[in-house]
Motif scaffolding. Structure first.
Motif, short mmCIF file in Angstrom:
data_model
loop_
_atom_site.label_atom_id
_atom_site.label_comp_id
_atom_site.label_asym_id
_atom_site.label_seq_id
_atom_site.Cartn_x
_atom_site.Cartn_y
_atom_site.Cartn_z
N ARG A 14 -56.41 -16.29 15.14
CA ARG A 14 -57.33 -16.82 14.28
C ARG A 14 -57.36 -16.53 12.84
O ARG A 14 -58.06 -15.39 12.72
CB ARG A 14 -58.84 -17.34 14.72
N ILE A 15 -56.86 -17.40 11.95
CA ILE A 15 -56.97 -17.09 10.63
C ILE A 15 -57.89 -17.93 9.78
O ILE A 15 -57.65 -19.30 9.96
CB ILE A 15 -55.52 -17.05 9.98
N SER A 16 -59.08 -17.10 9.50
CA SER A 16 -59.88 -18.13 8.80
C SER A 16 -59.57 -18.72 7.33
O SER A 16 -58.64 -18.40 6.96
CB SER A 16 -61.32 -17.22 8.65
N GLY A 17 -60.50 -19.41 6.63
CA GLY A 17 -60.41 -19.90 5.52
C GLY A 17 -60.19 -18.97 4.39
O GLY A 17 -60.61 -18.13 4.47
N HIS A 18 -59.36 -19.36 3.21
CA HIS A 18 -59.16 -18.51 1.98
C HIS A 18 -58.75 -17.22 2.57
O HIS A 18 -59.21 -16.08 1.76
CB HIS A 18 -60.65 -18.62 1.35
N VAL A 19 -57.94 -16.95 3.51
CA VAL A 19 -57.21 -15.92 3.59
C VAL A 19 -55.91 -15.68 2.96
O VAL A 19 -55.20 -16.66 3.10
CB VAL A 19 -57.06 -15.65 5.31
N LEU A 20 -55.34 -14.45 2.39
CA LEU A 20 -54.09 -14.06 1.98
C LEU A 20 -53.52 -13.22 2.92
O LEU A 20 -54.04 -12.13 2.97
CB LEU A 20 -54.23 -13.90 0.45
N LEU A 21 -52.29 -13.60 3.43
CA LEU A 21 -51.42 -12.87 4.16
C LEU A 21 -50.24 -12.37 3.68
O LEU A 21 -49.40 -13.31 3.32
CB LEU A 21 -51.18 -13.08 5.60
N GLU A 22 -50.03 -11.22 3.00
CA GLU A 22 -48.95 -10.73 2.28
C GLU A 22 -47.81 -10.71 3.07
O GLU A 22 -47.79 -10.62 4.28
CB GLU A 22 -48.99 -9.64 1.47
N SER A 23 -46.48 -10.66 2.43
CA SER A 23 -45.08 -10.40 3.09
C SER A 23 -45.12 -9.59 4.21
O SER A 23 -45.53 -8.50 3.97
CB SER A 23 -43.89 -10.59 2.01
N GLY A 24 -44.51 -10.08 5.22
CA GLY A 24 -44.30 -9.38 6.55
C GLY A 24 -45.40 -8.79 7.23
O GLY A 24 -45.00 -7.95 8.05
N CYS A 25 -46.37 -9.55 7.20
CA CYS A 25 -47.67 -9.01 8.05
C CYS A 25 -47.35 -9.62 9.48
O CYS A 25 -46.71 -10.60 9.83
CB CYS A 25 -49.06 -9.62 7.62
N ASP A 26 -48.11 -8.70 10.49
CA ASP A 26 -47.99 -9.07 11.82
C ASP A 26 -49.28 -9.00 12.28
O ASP A 26 -49.99 -8.00 12.23
CB ASP A 26 -47.22 -8.06 12.60
N ASN A 40 -46.51 -5.96 4.93
CA ASN A 40 -46.02 -5.25 6.17
C ASN A 40 -47.18 -4.34 6.79
O ASN A 40 -47.00 -3.63 7.90
CB ASN A 40 -45.20 -4.23 5.61
N THR A 41 -48.51 -5.00 6.79
CA THR A 41 -49.50 -4.48 7.64
C THR A 41 -49.30 -5.05 9.12
O THR A 41 -49.26 -6.20 9.15
CB THR A 41 -50.84 -4.62 6.99
N ILE A 42 -49.64 -4.11 10.15
CA ILE A 42 -49.89 -4.92 11.57
C ILE A 42 -51.35 -4.86 11.94
O ILE A 42 -52.14 -3.82 11.61
CB ILE A 42 -48.96 -3.72 12.41
N VAL A 43 -51.74 -6.05 12.52
CA VAL A 43 -53.08 -5.92 12.96
C VAL A 43 -53.02 -6.15 14.40
O VAL A 43 -52.48 -7.14 14.99
CB VAL A 43 -54.03 -7.24 12.39
N GLY A 44 -53.46 -5.18 15.09
CA GLY A 44 -53.59 -5.38 16.56
C GLY A 44 -54.08 -6.25 17.46
O GLY A 44 -54.88 -7.08 16.75
#
Length: 223
Positions: free
Chosen positions: A158-170, A186-190
């Motif tokens: 679940r990605i909420s509003g006004h979120v920025l995910l930079e390139s290569g995130c998992d 390139n950050t990984i969120v478990g």
């Protein structure tokens, strides 16, 4: 029907093949030619009745002249690396955008070429998906969020509003990112993590609230 090659014959690739079948049930859109995959052990095999036609080297100018291509490699890092390899050859494939018919997409959402949106997902108003983003089963993207190139959203996240995910995130399965946060490149969120504060690039973050537990030495040029 538009001829289509899927890059990657792993689980993500086979899920995309099913997505293509589901699209074609609604309207004949894609003629699935086969997979390309660098695993030589499966070359010439059929996976769920779809042939593995060869390695990435199969993608020559002649082979892709009248064919669409989609990169269905689940790992953001490997997907970016694979696309960079293609770019370095000088090829310019026509990248397909694959959107499952059960997904809910806002009319003003901006979805770039090469993106994959799987079944039962929600992409809300004023969302921007850059090239080669993958949103897996049952995930949702909140209003005014931006997902940069090659972001991967795993099932149920679940990605909420006004979120920025930079390139290569998992973003892992069933993870949550609360509003107004940025996840660095390139950050990984478990799986199951809850991101309550912005995270730096090149790290792995887990827990509730999510905190970095390690940093990566991999530096990858943004596409």
């Amino acid at each position: 029907m538009n001829p289509l090659i899927i890059i990657g014959a792993g689980g993500q690739g086979r899920e995309v093949a099913q997505c293509v079948r589901d699209i074609n049930r609604i309207q004949d859109t894609w003629k699935l030619i086969g997979y390309v995959d660098d695993n030589e052990d499966i070359h010439g095999m059929k996976l769920n009745d779809i042939p593995v036609v060869g390695s990435l080297k199969w993608l020559t100018k002649e082979a892709i002249r009248d064919v669409y291509v989609v990169c269905a490699i689940g790992s953001s890092l490997v997907r970016r690396s694979t696309l960079d390899r293609i770019e370095r050859t000088g090829l310019a494939p026509r990248y397909a955008t694959i959107i499952h018919p059960t997904s809910v997409i806002a009319e003003d959402a901006d979805i770039s070429e090469g993106a994959i949106v799987c079944a039962h997902t929600i992409v809300s108003t004023n969302v921007k998906l850059d090239k080669h983003v993958i949103i897996n089963y049952g995930a949702s993207i909140g209003h005014d969020s931006t997902l940069r190139t090659c972001v991967t959203i795993l099932p149920g996240a679940r990605i909420s509003g006004h979120v920025l995910l930079e390139s290569g995130c998992d973003i892992g399965s069933n993870a949550v990112v609360i509003p107004m946060n940025t996840i660095g490149e390139n950050t990984i969120v478990g799986a199951g993590a809850v991101v309550t504060r912005s995270l730096p690039p090149f790290c792995t973050a887990v827990g509730v609230p999510a905190k970095p537990i390690k940093y990566h030495n991999i530096i990858h040029n943004s596409r």
